[in-house]
Design a protein around this motif. Sequence first.
Motif, mmCIF file in Angstrom:
data_model
loop_
_atom_site.group_PDB
_atom_site.id
_atom_site.type_symbol
_atom_site.label_atom_id
_atom_site.label_comp_id
_atom_site.label_asym_id
_atom_site.label_seq_id
_atom_site.Cartn_x
_atom_site.Cartn_y
_atom_site.Cartn_z
ATOM 1 N N GLY A 161 -9.872 73.453 87.709
ATOM 2 C CA GLY A 161 -8.527 74.106 87.459
ATOM 3 C C GLY A 161 -8.136 74.103 85.950
ATOM 4 N N ALA A 162 -7.102 73.239 85.849
ATOM 5 C CA ALA A 162 -6.528 72.708 84.464
ATOM 6 C C ALA A 162 -7.727 72.201 83.620
ATOM 7 N N MET A 163 -7.463 72.443 82.328
ATOM 8 C CA MET A 163 -8.295 71.823 81.239
ATOM 9 C C MET A 163 -7.411 71.455 80.319
ATOM 10 N N GLY A 164 -7.550 70.319 79.766
ATOM 11 C CA GLY A 164 -6.666 69.813 78.623
ATOM 12 C C GLY A 164 -6.988 68.911 77.680
ATOM 13 N N TRP A 165 -6.319 68.499 76.791
ATOM 14 C CA TRP A 165 -6.687 67.446 75.761
ATOM 15 C C TRP A 165 -5.640 66.256 75.669
ATOM 16 N N TYR A 166 -6.045 65.085 75.779
ATOM 17 C CA TYR A 166 -5.197 64.072 75.732
ATOM 18 C C TYR A 166 -5.621 63.266 74.250
ATOM 19 N N ARG A 167 -4.777 62.179 73.769
ATOM 20 C CA ARG A 167 -5.129 61.395 72.931
ATOM 21 C C ARG A 167 -4.553 59.886 72.869
ATOM 22 N N GLN A 168 -5.149 59.048 72.356
ATOM 23 C CA GLN A 168 -4.757 57.786 72.170
ATOM 24 C C GLN A 168 -4.961 57.127 71.109
ATOM 25 N N ALA A 169 -3.740 56.778 70.377
ATOM 26 C CA ALA A 169 -3.727 56.198 69.030
ATOM 27 C C ALA A 169 -3.949 54.625 69.196
ATOM 28 N N PRO A 170 -4.335 53.808 68.135
ATOM 29 C CA PRO A 170 -4.361 52.435 68.339
ATOM 30 C C PRO A 170 -3.276 51.886 68.576
ATOM 31 N N GLY A 171 -3.240 51.100 69.720
ATOM 32 C CA GLY A 171 -1.808 50.460 70.067
ATOM 33 C C GLY A 171 -1.038 51.117 70.758
ATOM 34 N N LYS A 172 -1.414 52.411 71.049
ATOM 35 C CA LYS A 172 -0.455 53.276 71.844
ATOM 36 C C LYS A 172 -1.064 53.635 73.091
ATOM 37 N N GLU A 173 -0.234 54.318 74.096
ATOM 38 C CA GLU A 173 -0.655 54.801 75.275
ATOM 39 C C GLU A 173 -1.414 55.860 75.157
ATOM 40 N N ARG A 174 -2.118 56.674 76.025
ATOM 41 C CA ARG A 174 -2.720 58.018 76.034
ATOM 42 C C ARG A 174 -1.670 58.857 76.286
ATOM 43 N N GLU A 175 -1.676 59.969 75.525
ATOM 44 C CA GLU A 175 -0.637 60.931 75.768
ATOM 45 C C GLU A 175 -1.184 62.353 75.860
ATOM 46 N N LEU A 176 -0.483 63.097 76.441
ATOM 47 C CA LEU A 176 -0.948 64.485 76.588
ATOM 48 C C LEU A 176 -0.655 65.087 75.095
ATOM 49 N N VAL A 177 -1.764 65.903 74.978
ATOM 50 C CA VAL A 177 -1.686 66.850 73.605
ATOM 51 C C VAL A 177 -1.350 68.476 73.999
ATOM 52 N N ALA A 178 -2.408 68.915 74.929
ATOM 53 C CA ALA A 178 -2.150 70.381 75.319
ATOM 54 C C ALA A 178 -2.925 70.480 76.642
ATOM 55 N N THR A 179 -2.405 71.377 77.477
ATOM 56 C CA THR A 179 -3.173 71.665 78.895
ATOM 57 C C THR A 179 -3.164 73.118 78.841
ATOM 58 N N LYS A 180 -3.949 73.746 79.609
ATOM 59 C CA LYS A 180 -4.221 75.230 79.894
ATOM 60 C C LYS A 180 -4.626 75.306 81.265
ATOM 61 N N THR A 240 -0.051 77.500 79.245
ATOM 62 C CA THR A 240 -0.411 76.460 78.307
ATOM 63 C C THR A 240 0.718 75.674 78.408
ATOM 64 N N ASN A 241 0.509 74.254 77.930
ATOM 65 C CA ASN A 241 1.453 73.190 77.834
ATOM 66 C C ASN A 241 1.137 72.355 76.693
ATOM 67 N N TYR A 242 1.989 72.231 75.685
ATOM 68 C CA TYR A 242 1.794 71.413 74.457
ATOM 69 C C TYR A 242 2.979 70.423 74.398
ATOM 70 N N ALA A 243 2.528 69.225 73.792
ATOM 71 C CA ALA A 243 3.388 68.209 73.353
ATOM 72 C C ALA A 243 4.099 68.631 72.062
ATOM 73 N N ASP A 244 5.411 68.443 72.149
ATOM 74 C CA ASP A 244 6.451 68.711 70.672
ATOM 75 C C ASP A 244 5.826 68.495 69.680
ATOM 76 N N SER A 245 4.993 67.441 69.619
ATOM 77 C CA SER A 245 4.519 66.949 68.142
ATOM 78 C C SER A 245 3.392 67.819 67.583
ATOM 79 N N VAL A 246 2.813 68.536 68.391
ATOM 80 C CA VAL A 246 1.596 69.520 67.989
ATOM 81 C C VAL A 246 1.812 71.280 68.248
ATOM 82 N N LYS A 247 3.149 71.314 68.804
ATOM 83 C CA LYS A 247 3.613 72.634 68.967
ATOM 84 C C LYS A 247 3.422 73.538 67.593
ATOM 85 N N ALA A 248 3.009 74.568 67.437
ATOM 86 C CA ALA A 248 2.774 75.366 66.295
ATOM 87 C C ALA A 248 1.754 74.901 65.268
ATOM 88 N N ARG A 249 1.108 74.050 65.521
ATOM 89 C CA ARG A 249 -0.170 73.311 64.904
ATOM 90 C C ARG A 249 -1.395 73.271 65.496
#
Length: 115
Positions: free
Chosen positions: A32-51, A57-66
């Motif tokens: 079904g859905a495919m997506g990308w998550y990311r985990q920065a050092p010392g932080k929890e895994r977070e959603l980047v984008a899903t389709k 599609t769904n994007y994290a606010d921090s990456v929208k338009a980029r």
Amino acid sequence: QVQLVESGGGWVQPGGSLRLSCAASGSIFGIGAMGWYRQAPGKERELVATKASGGNTNYADSVKARFTISRDNAKNTVYLQMNSLKPEDTAVYYCMMAKYAINYWGKGTLVTVSS
């Protein structure tokens, strides 16, 4: 079982671009859905984008338009085009694919944004 293999990570200067790819193999019927998550050092895994399989599609606010997520269902591959990269985008990026009630994950690919 579904196996996911990411590629395309690396080092890039701020303002640069990278394209991540994730190819699925194995028991891929019913993905079904495919997506990308990311985990920065010392932080929890977070959603980047899903389709979703239907195209939503769904994007994290921090990456929208980029960032732009896309998928090629014939190749069972999902992509993440990342433009205007910032140092705060530095993280390990993980591919995710959902099949029924199970989420499958890749091993991750490191993206480093620095000058």
